[in-house]
Design a protein around this motif. Structure first.
Motif, PDB file in Angstrom:
ATOM      1  N   GLU A   1       0.861  -1.167   0.000  1.00 46.44           N
ATOM      2  CA  GLU A   1       0.000   0.000   0.000  1.00 46.44           C
ATOM      3  C   GLU A   1       0.901   1.221   0.000  1.00 46.44           C
ATOM      4  OE1 GLU A   1      -2.683  -0.105   3.209  1.00 46.44           O
ATOM      5  OE2 GLU A   1      -3.506  -2.059   2.698  1.00 46.44           O
TER       6      GLU A   1
ATOM      7  N   THR B   1       9.203   3.643   4.610  1.00 46.86           N
ATOM      8  CA  THR B   1       9.668   2.320   4.217  1.00 46.86           C
ATOM      9  C   THR B   1      11.190   2.289   4.161  1.00 46.86           C
ATOM     10  OG1 THR B   1       7.692   1.943   2.886  1.00 46.86           O
ATOM     11  CG2 THR B   1       9.579   0.540   2.440  1.00 46.86           C
TER      12      THR B   1
ATOM     13  N   HIS C   1      14.067  -6.893  16.795  1.00 43.93           N
ATOM     14  CA  HIS C   1      12.803  -7.531  17.152  1.00 43.93           C
ATOM     15  C   HIS C   1      13.003  -8.820  17.949  1.00 43.93           C
ATOM     16  CE1 HIS C   1       8.653  -8.847  16.855  1.00 43.93           C
ATOM     17  NE2 HIS C   1       9.002  -9.934  16.183  1.00 43.93           N
TER      18      HIS C   1
ATOM     19  N   ASP D   1       5.810  -5.863   8.418  1.00 44.49           N
ATOM     20  CA  ASP D   1       4.741  -5.124   7.755  1.00 44.49           C
ATOM     21  C   ASP D   1       5.300  -3.749   7.401  1.00 44.49           C
ATOM     22  OD1 ASP D   1       2.550  -3.360   7.255  1.00 44.49           O
ATOM     23  OD2 ASP D   1       1.206  -4.744   8.282  1.00 44.49           O
TER      24      ASP D   1
ATOM     25  N   ALA E   1       3.958  -1.226   6.080  1.00 42.23           N
ATOM     26  CA  ALA E   1       3.063  -0.095   6.345  1.00 42.23           C
ATOM     27  C   ALA E   1       3.137   0.350   7.797  1.00 42.23           C
ATOM     28  CB  ALA E   1       1.631  -0.463   5.970  1.00 42.23           C
ATOM     29  N   SER E   2       3.188  -0.620   8.717  1.00 41.52           N
ATOM     30  CA  SER E   2       3.170  -0.297  10.144  1.00 41.52           C
ATOM     31  C   SER E   2       4.551  -0.281  10.777  1.00 41.52           C
ATOM     32  CB  SER E   2       2.294  -1.308  10.893  1.00 41.52           C
ATOM     33  OG  SER E   2       2.896  -2.596  10.881  1.00 41.52           O
ATOM     34  N   GLY E   3       5.516  -0.962  10.130  1.00 41.02           N
ATOM     35  CA  GLY E   3       6.844  -1.079  10.714  1.00 41.02           C
ATOM     36  C   GLY E   3       6.917  -2.130  11.807  1.00 41.02           C
ATOM     37  N   GLU E   4       5.861  -2.940  11.945  1.00 42.70           N
ATOM     38  CA  GLU E   4       5.807  -3.975  12.969  1.00 42.70           C
ATOM     39  C   GLU E   4       5.910  -5.359  12.326  1.00 42.70           C
ATOM     40  OE1 GLU E   4       5.703  -3.298  16.183  1.00 42.70           O
ATOM     41  OE2 GLU E   4       5.559  -1.125  15.844  1.00 42.70           O
TER      42      GLU E   4
ATOM     43  N   SER F   1       4.874  -9.346  12.042  1.00 41.18           N
ATOM     44  CA  SER F   1       3.663 -10.145  12.223  1.00 41.18           C
ATOM     45  C   SER F   1       3.871 -11.169  13.334  1.00 41.18           C
ATOM     46  CB  SER F   1       3.333 -10.873  10.918  1.00 41.18           C
ATOM     47  OG  SER F   1       4.371 -11.798  10.597  1.00 41.18           O
TER      48      SER F   1
END
Length: 225
Positions: free
Chosen positions: A32, A43, A60, A113, A115-118, A120
């Motif tokens: 997106e 991004t 992470h 992700d 879009a969110s920078g997180e 899954s």
């Protein structure tokens, strides 16, 4: 012994078919977008370093986490791939397969992700063994994140400029990966994927190089035809 790691569909580690499929998936995965030229705000890009995905994964999961494979892909731009509308160098995929913290006999995967920078939630990976399954030991296919120096790939990439410039009229780095041991290599290796337009006929071509985990030494060079 060859090992097949599958998540949803089977993908044979180290096979060219699996590698080509991964590249196709990266190029066909439209994120997106917002902003100009299809750029996704915030991004990560290759300009952040060839280890940008590796650093996000380490942040992470922690440097002591043992991983099997890491896959990061970047847009090559419309000048090289007419179907790619994203800016050259924009990250399109960042995934990792790693040892399950709940069961060390198993692998799980997670994906960034964009879009969110997180990342899954972890998803289980079904391991299929070609050969004697009773002899399979997952530890043979794992390496701690702390032993991987993907940042060292920057100097390797820089050193290829002249060679690639002689073959391609224009090119871009497509992928930075960690490949697990397979039937062709008994050790983990880093992998650089390149895509470009051949200077001789403007045909789109791709290649890759395998690099030692310290990010310094090319162990297999298939960057050019």
């Amino acid at each position: 012994m060859a090992v097949v790691l599958s998540l949803g569909v089977s993908a044979c580690s180290g096979s060219e078919d699996a590698s080509d499929a991964a590249v196709d998936a990266a190029q066909a995965d439209p994120a997106e977008t917002s902003g100009e030229n299809g750029a996704l705000a915030g991004t990560p890009t290759l300009a952040d370093g060839p280890d940008v995905c590796f650093k996000a994964i380490t942040k992470h999961l922690g440097a002591d986490t043992k991983v099997s494979e890491i896959t990061s892909f970047f847009s090559t731009g419309s000048e090289i791939d007419s179907s790619d509308s994203r800016p050259q160098g924009q990250m399109t995929i960042c995934t990792v397969e790693y040892q399950s913290p709940d069961d060390p006999r198993k692998l799980v995967s997670t994906r960034l992700d964009l879009a969110s920078g997180e990342f899954s939630p972890p998803q289980p990976i079904e391991i299929t063994v070609m050969g004697n399954a009773a002899e399979f030991n997952l530890e043979d296919y794992l390496v701690p994140l702390s032993q991987i120096n993907a940042s060292g790939l920057a100097s390797v990439m820089e050193a290829q400029k002249s060679k690639l410039g002689d073959v391609y009229s224009r090119y871009a780095w497509l992928g930075v990966r960690l490949s697990a041991p397979d039937a062709f290599n008994d050790k983990h290796t880093l992998r650089l994927d390149v895509e470009g337009r051949l200077a001789s006929n403007d045909i789109k071509e791709s290649g890759y190089a395998s690099v030692s985990l310290d990010g310094r030494t090319i162990t297999a060079d298939h960057l050019t035809p």
